[in-house]
Write a protein that holds these residues in place. Structure first.
Motif, PDB file in Angstrom:
ATOM      1  N   ASN A 199       2.592   1.496  -3.405  1.00 54.45           N
ATOM      2  CA  ASN A 199       1.591   1.873  -4.402  1.00 54.45           C
ATOM      3  C   ASN A 199       1.266   3.360  -4.331  1.00 54.45           C
ATOM      4  O   ASN A 199       1.075   4.023  -5.356  1.00 54.45           O
ATOM      5  N   MET A 200       1.206   3.897  -3.135  1.00 53.28           N
ATOM      6  CA  MET A 200       0.849   5.297  -2.969  1.00 53.28           C
ATOM      7  C   MET A 200       2.017   6.234  -3.251  1.00 53.28           C
ATOM      8  O   MET A 200       1.829   7.441  -3.334  1.00 53.28           O
TER       9      MET A 200
ATOM     10  N   ALA B  62       0.841  -1.202   0.000  1.00 58.04           N
ATOM     11  CA  ALA B  62       0.000   0.000   0.000  1.00 58.04           C
ATOM     12  C   ALA B  62       0.877   1.253   0.000  1.00 58.04           C
ATOM     13  O   ALA B  62       0.635   2.195  -0.755  1.00 58.04           O
ATOM     14  N   LEU B  63       1.904   1.240   0.829  1.00 57.13           N
ATOM     15  CA  LEU B  63       2.797   2.397   0.889  1.00 57.13           C
ATOM     16  C   LEU B  63       3.533   2.586  -0.436  1.00 57.13           C
ATOM     17  O   LEU B  63       3.656   3.700  -0.942  1.00 57.13           O
TER      18      LEU B  63
END
Lengths: 374, 374
Positions: B243-244, B240-241
């Protein structure tokens, strides 16, 4: 035909202006001319203006029979104050953080009806709680609500109808809930539980600070909570980011540069969390009111599922929030609600005719609250 | 008694110096005098020096019989080059990104034995694969490995034995794996699967770029992969990190300041991921070698579980990495391994006596590889 000034033409402000223009003359004002461009309607007059200036507001609303406040939250309170000073009735959906009751004496003195927080949540949940609290002894009130994209893309499975910083505010501001008659504070994102919804499936609900005025006005309801809905797993990710400091407004020094991690996070989230034009999304809400009526247990549940409208290109968030606001505006214009002073939506909910008018108004626009009773 | 120069006195370098000092004279060098302070031992001479300068290295190692390279990865290659130029045998654990074989001709010309990547993984996995590849036809090789805190604290359930930026590098660098004889590239953090380990329970394994030299030297093994182990859920958070954009080295502009998100992330992670003094942690590794021997199917598995040593205050990462390195250093000093040139650990693994020496050396220090065979 009345004249209504709509202050702010963001996502919700636009939907409000277009809806009111079906029956009324509308003056729509915003600082951003791009926002005003799409409001191409014979009944809408657009005005580009800096609404942070009280003088601009006074000019724009001088001929209005009623004003709608739909500016960003941070400037909501001062805008509302300007409108009340101009002695105009007003319905507000800016969801400002200040205490609206500070304007109560002024509103009464100026003979103004002012209803704030008049959207979907806060808004409809307040109205429906107050409506049933008239005839039953409410023991517990729960509202779960969320706006989500239909397309679930990992890792976040989320997009934001407004700025990421405002969403992140929901993940950081401690949540006030009421347990056994006492207000207690829980961290945002806490008490994650899974819940299932027709046509949507399983979502997760976690604490957020959504009760607002209810904490003050509904002291006779011993248990109240509001939770935010997301696809399962979202809260853990957000908790991880918060825990690591990515939501902090306190500056840190990185290679000699002072920077607030939240500003970096917002910048990274903005393009990723932006809805594409025409992207399918929905708003889901469930309100549960438990208690006793004539000594017997009673449970009332309202379920709302509203989707993006491809015909009018109106998001579900704009529909559910905006049409509650326009319903209430018409309520005042029709003389159905005329109590002077500052009123949260629960005051409107105490009036049966008002509630039926709003539910009917919303139903006409396809925003339907399904009621079940046990 | 020989003299060994240990370049770098970080977490692993310190453990190496102290282990070698049991049998040898040690010169331990580091730019940071704090790192050298704890090396208070009659057989250790400490030297504060800037090891990025080739001249400093030449001076420090001039009287050494062998050199250990334990500097940070980014300066590992040039350090190794300086040692080879000084015609000293060397064992390296700096895990630099450059191609070590570029130094092969120079090492041979200078009559130097140089073994690189000589830790736990890379290191022991290479040795054990090569060892069994001598006598069986290996069809598939898998190594899963991780270092973790015993205390699982949400959300990350992780702490880093080295700088967070180096850990994040494992989460971003594409992983080279070998499938059906072809090298393919998978994203880091991909193909997450759960696996259970005695005394530890269920962990998750995901692709990381750990095969290194094996991709080049073990072309006769058609399937090879290396995965990193974490507590379940970690990969999704890291994905998630990533990807962001939080792991991006590309600068973005935030309120007029240019900043690389990775630098902000590293700054936030550093205090959160730091082990406390004496904190319990462990290294877990499982090596699986599948294939045929004399026409029959054979599966060999090695399991390692090593824990923080409270007596010597040595982390499991320092023990498992450092003692593989010191075992190999002794191997060269004893004349058991004397092939000139650059050698990855798999070259050492081709020699039965060398492998038995290393396994015995590690066993003496409580680092035990449990072998099972099917």
């Amino acid at each position: 035909m009345k004249t209504i000034a709509v202050l702010g033409a963001g996502m919700v402000g636009k939907a409000i202006a277009l809806d009111l223009a079906r029956q009324h003359q509308v003056i729509s004002a915003d600082i951003n001319s791009d926002n005003l461009k799409v409001l191409d309607h014979p009944n809408i007059k657009t005005v580009q203006a800096d609404l942070s200036k009280s003088k601009s507001i006074q000019q724009i609303i001088s001929k209005a029979d009623l004003v709608v406040g739909a500016v960003p939250g941070f400037m909501g309170f001062t805008t509302l104050q300007s409108v009340i000073e101009a002695k105009k009735d007003v319905v507000d959906i800016s969801f400002f953080p200040e205490d609206p009751f500070e304007l109560n004496v002024l509103a009464k003195k100026n003979d103004v009806v002012a209803i704030m927080d008049c959207g979907v949540a806060p808004g409809m949940d307040n109205i429906l709680l107050a409506y049933h609290a008239r005839t039953m002894q409410v023991e517990s009130f729960t509202c779960v609500v969320g706006g989500l994209p239909f397309l679930r893309v990992k890792p976040f499975e989320y997009k934001a109808p407004f700025s990421p910083a405002d969403v992140i505010e929901e993940y950081t501001r401690p949540a006030r809930i009421v347990v056994n008659g006492k207000m207690i504070i829980k961290p945002a994102l806490s008490e994650v539980e899974e819940m299932s919804f027709d046509e949507i499936g399983t979502l997760e609900a976690f604490n957020s600070d959504g009760l607002r005025s209810l904490v003050k006005t509904m002291k006779h309801v011993p248990n109240m909570k509001e939770k935010t809905l997301r696809y399962p797993g979202h809260a853990r990710l957000m908790d991880a980011l918060r825990n690591m400091g990515f939501f902090s407004k306190e500056e840190i020094t990185v290679h000699g540069k002072k920077i607030a991690p939240l500003d970096v996070t917002s910048a990274l989230f903005f393009p990723k969390w932006k809805y594409q034009a025409g992207e399918d999304e929905f708003t889901v809400m469930r309100i549960t009111i438990d208690g006793k009526q004539n000594g017997k247990s009673k449970m009332i549940q309202y379920d709302l599922l509203d989707r993006y409208n491809h015909e009018t290109k109106t998001s579900s968030m704009a529909r559910t929030t905006g049409y509650t606001c326009t319903a209430t505006a018409n309520l005042i214009l029709n003389g159905l609600y005329k109590k002077k002073g500052i009123h949260p939506p629960e005051h409107v909910g105490e009036n049966e005719k008002c509630v039926q008018f709003i539910l009917g108004y919303l139903r006409d626009r396809g925003v339907i609250y399904h009621k079940t009773e046990k």
